[in-house]
Design an enzyme around this catalytic site. Structure first.
Site, PDB file in Angstrom:
ATOM      1  N   ALA A   1      -4.950   7.474  -3.947  1.00  0.00           N
ATOM      2  CA  ALA A   1      -3.581   7.079  -4.277  1.00  0.00           C
ATOM      3  C   ALA A   1      -3.644   5.598  -4.645  1.00  0.00           C
ATOM      4  O   ALA A   1      -3.419   4.713  -3.814  1.00  0.00           O
ATOM      5  CB  ALA A   1      -2.654   7.326  -3.094  1.00  0.00           C
TER       6      ALA A   1
ATOM      7  N   SER B   1       0.847  -1.197   0.000  1.00  0.00           N
ATOM      8  CA  SER B   1       0.000   0.000   0.000  1.00  0.00           C
ATOM      9  C   SER B   1       0.881   1.245   0.000  1.00  0.00           C
ATOM     10  O   SER B   1       2.056   1.183  -0.369  1.00  0.00           O
ATOM     11  CB  SER B   1      -0.930  -0.035   1.218  1.00  0.00           C
ATOM     12  OG  SER B   1      -1.930   0.945   1.111  1.00  0.00           O
ATOM     13  N   ASN B   2       0.346   2.378   0.383  1.00  0.00           N
ATOM     14  CA  ASN B   2       1.113   3.631   0.426  1.00  0.00           C
ATOM     15  C   ASN B   2       0.626   4.491   1.586  1.00  0.00           C
ATOM     16  O   ASN B   2      -0.288   4.109   2.311  1.00  0.00           O
ATOM     17  CB  ASN B   2       0.984   4.363  -0.919  1.00  0.00           C
ATOM     18  CG  ASN B   2      -0.465   4.668  -1.243  1.00  0.00           C
ATOM     19  OD1 ASN B   2      -1.118   5.429  -0.555  1.00  0.00           O
ATOM     20  ND2 ASN B   2      -0.978   4.048  -2.310  1.00  0.00           N
ATOM     21  N   HIS B   3       1.231   5.673   1.741  1.00  0.00           N
ATOM     22  CA  HIS B   3       0.986   6.514   2.921  1.00  0.00           C
ATOM     23  C   HIS B   3      -0.228   7.429   2.804  1.00  0.00           C
ATOM     24  O   HIS B   3      -0.402   8.313   3.641  1.00  0.00           O
ATOM     25  CB  HIS B   3       2.221   7.371   3.225  1.00  0.00           C
ATOM     26  CG  HIS B   3       3.357   6.594   3.808  1.00  0.00           C
ATOM     27  ND1 HIS B   3       3.273   5.965   5.029  1.00  0.00           N
ATOM     28  CD2 HIS B   3       4.587   6.319   3.325  1.00  0.00           C
ATOM     29  CE1 HIS B   3       4.412   5.352   5.282  1.00  0.00           C
ATOM     30  NE2 HIS B   3       5.232   5.544   4.259  1.00  0.00           N
TER      31      HIS B   3
END
Ligand code: CTP
Ligand code: CA
Length: 222
Positions: free
Chosen positions: A100, A33-35
Site C-alpha cells: 500500500a 502512512s496507512n493501515h
C-alpha cells in the site's frame, strides 16, 4: 525453502514482491502512512516459497515475521521502495506489487521537529512514483501483477488499472466490506488479466495467496 526440496508449481521461478505500507516523513519524528498490515504480501511470500519460488520481499514497516526461506529487504518510504525494487527487477521473472504505497509525500521533510505554533497546519504534498507502473514499463519487465484496493466500482477501476499500467494481471480487492483487505485475516480477490477473470471467493489470506500464485504459474507455462 531450505531443505524443502519438493518441486512445486513455482520451482526455480524468481519472485520479487512488495508488501506493507510506506512511511512518508513529515519531520524527524513524524510520518504519514496507512493501515496496511502487510498480511496479504507476507502470505504471498510464504506461499510462493512453499510452492518452490526464490522469493525476495521488499517490505515497508510491519510487525510480521519473515517467512521461512524468503529474502527480506526493509524500506520506509515509497522512494526507497522504488529504488530497492528497480535494483532487483531484472533478476526476477515475476513481480507482484502488494504494498500500500503512499500516493503522496510531503514536498520536503522538515529538518527539525515541527512546533505547534499555528492554529491550522497545511502540508504540501507531491505525488510519489508509481512502483508498479515503473516495473511494467521496464524494457526487461517480469510477469507483472498488481493489486487494486477499491471501495466502489471495483471491476471498472481494476480493469482501468490493468490497462493503464499495462499489467499482466491484477487482483482486485473490495476494501469497503468488513473482514477483507486492509488489516484483515481474510480476503476476497477477483483476478483480471487481458481477456479473462477469476473470482477467488472468500477465504483466509494464505488460501487467496496460493490461488493467485497458481493462476500466475498457469499463465507462465502457457
Ligand atoms: N502502487 C505502486 N506505487 C504507487 C502506488 C500504487 O506500486 N505509488 C501499486 C500498488 O502496490 C498496487 C497498485 O499499484 O499494486 C494499485 O494501487 P492502488 O492504490 O489501488 O491504485 P493507484 O494506482 O495508486 O490509484 P488510486 O489510489 O487513485 O486508486
Ligand atoms: Ca493508491
Amino acid at each position: 525453502a531450505q531443505g524443502a526440496a519438493e518441486p512445486g508449481p513455482l520451482a526455480g521461478k524468481t519472485l520479487l514482491l512488495t508488501a506493507g505500507p510506506t512511511r512518508e516523513a513529515l519531520d524527524p519524528v513524524r510520518y504519514l502512512s496507512n493501515h496496511s498490515s502487510g498480511k496479504m504480501g507476507y502470505a504471498l511470500a510464504e506461499q510462493a516459497a512453499r510452492l518452490g519460488a526464490d522469493v525476495t520481499l521488499v517490505s515497508g514497516p510491519v510487525t510480521l515475521a519473515t517467512p521461512a526461506g524468503v529474502t527480506r529487504i526493509d524500506v520506509q518510504s515509497a522512494q526507497q521502495m522504488l529504488e530497492a525494487v528497480m535494483a532487483r527487477v531484472e533478476a526476477h521473472e515475476i513481480f507482484i506489487g502488494c504494498a500500500a504505497v503512499a500516493d503522496y509525500r510531503p514536498v520536503a521533510a522538515a529538518t527539525d521537529k515541527i512546533k505547534k505554533s499555528q492554529e491550522t497546519l497545511t502540508i504540501e504534498m507531491v505525488r510519489n512514483p508509481d512502483i508498479l507502473a515503473t516495473v511494467a514499463g521496464h524494457s526487461k519487465r517480469p510477469f507483472t501483477v498488481g493489486f487494486a484496493a477499491e471501495t466502489r466500482d471495483v471491476e471498472h477501476y481494476a480493469l482501468d488499472k490493468l490497462a493503464r499500467k499495462k499489467l499482466d494481471m491484477i487482483a482486485a480487492n473490495d476494501v469497503s466490506k468488513p473482514g477483507q483487505g486492509f488489516n484483515a485475516d481474510s480476503n476476497a480477490l477477483t483476478l483480471y488479466w487481458p481477456g479473462g477473470s477469476k473470482d477467488l471467493g472468500h477465504s483466509d489470506k494464505a488460501t487467496q495467496a496460493e490461488a493467485l500464485l497458481l493462476t500466475i504459474a498457469e499463465k507462465l507455462t502457457k
